[in-house]
Design a protein around this motif. Structure first.
Motif: not given
Length: 326
Positions: A133-135, A141-157
């Motif tokens: 869990l995040p806690a 480590q939370q920052q890495r998870v937030a980055l993974a979540r942002s990238l999962i939609t395969r954005p152009q930017a």
């Protein structure tokens, strides 16, 4: 990179009543480039990022991504993904489910979305933490998870709003390297808002210095530091002295100023000494030019040190004085 992710802002403007937050800015970020929007609080950098994301409507002008006008589209249809300053992870969901959440909202089957989440967690080196869990994670480590979540939609930017500001200085430097590595591996266009000059210089292919809703300079990091265009850029980017040579303002890099105990030069008084490890910063008062700073390699300084109150001579080469725009 397979798809064009060139980002272009055309006369982009944001007004709040009579207040002009972003003033008709034009900017082109090449596909796959790392761009940092840099400037003090209130300069318009976060508002610009939010207009690119679609979280803020533009009062005028356009946002183009991959050659398509996305100005009026909702955030989910723009081809962008935004990583916020607060990681905003769901406390009751596992790390894997946090990363997969946007795919769940799109109706992607559980097996597929968890497989995609596993790919993203591997990318940010967080595979071992998928069931936590995040806690149970550190800030980094939370920052890495937030980055993974942002990238999962395969954005152009990917749009990042001060993503490192919550981290301690040591971790911030480490995560800078991680962000740049991931950006290179994926070939995505990154637009990263920061007020940290060091962060922008370390990360960006393109540094965009903003002031009062306008772009003061947009150029590669070395050019912004080595050849600031305006007095504002020279003072904000740091490491420069702005002096008036009688015909207008000039920037002289602090590490280009020689401090001598005799000989010919500009007379000055040492005001303060600051030891910075590899370098020593010497604060000076020059009669004709006011307060100046010289930065000397530690070896050179300690070979013949100066002390506060001491009279010295300053000199620099003519080619190290850089003319600034009015």
């Amino acid at each position: 990179m397979s798809q064009d992710a060139t980002l272009e802002l055309v006369a982009l403007t944001k007004r709040y009543g009579d207040a002009l937050a972003v003033d008709r800015i034009d900017l082109k970020v090449a596909s796959g480039a790392y761009c940092c929007l840099l400037g003090p609080s209130g300069c318009g950098k976060s508002t610009t990022l939010r207009m690119i994301a679609g979280h803020e409507s533009a009062s005028d002008g356009d946002v183009m991504l991959g050659g398509k006008r996305v100005t009026g589209l909702p955030p989910a249809r723009r081809g962008t993904s935004m990583m916020f300053q607060s990681y905003a992870l769901f406390p009751h969901l596992s790390i894997a489910d946090n990363v997969a959440f946007s795919l769940k909202m799109k109706g992607v089957a559980r097996a597929e979305r968890l497989a995609r989440a596993a790919e993203m967690l591997a990318l940010v080196d967080m595979t071992a933490f998928a069931d936590r869990l995040p806690a149970q994670l550190s800030g980094g480590q939370q920052q890495r998870v937030a980055l993974a979540r942002s990238l999962i939609t395969r954005p152009q930017a990917l749009l990042l709003d001060e993503p490192l500001s919550a981290l301690d200085p040591f971790l911030r430097v480490r995560m800078r390297g991680e962000l740049k590595k991931i950006q290179r591996e994926l070939g995505l266009t990154f637009v990263h808002v920061t007020h940290s000059q060091d962060e922008a210089l370390a990360l960006a292919d393109l540094v965009v210095v903003m002031n009062a809703g306008r772009i003061e300079q947009a150029a590669p990091a070395r050019e912004v530091f080595g050849a600031p265009r305006t007095e504002f850029v020279a003072r904000f980017i740091g490491g420069h002295n702005v002096v008036d040579d009688g015909s207008g303002p000039v920037a002289v890099r602090a590490d280009r100023i020689a401090v001598m105990k005799g000989g010919m030069g500009l007379p000055a008084t040492v005001r303060d000494i600051e030891y910075l490890g590899a370098t020593v910063s010497v604060a000076l008062q020059a009669d004709q030019l006011g307060e100046l700073t010289a930065v000397l390699p530690d070896g050179r300084f300690f070979a013949d040190p100066v002390a506060p109150g001491e009279q010295v001579m300053l000199a620099w080469k003519p080619e190290d004085a850089h003319r600034l725009a009015a």
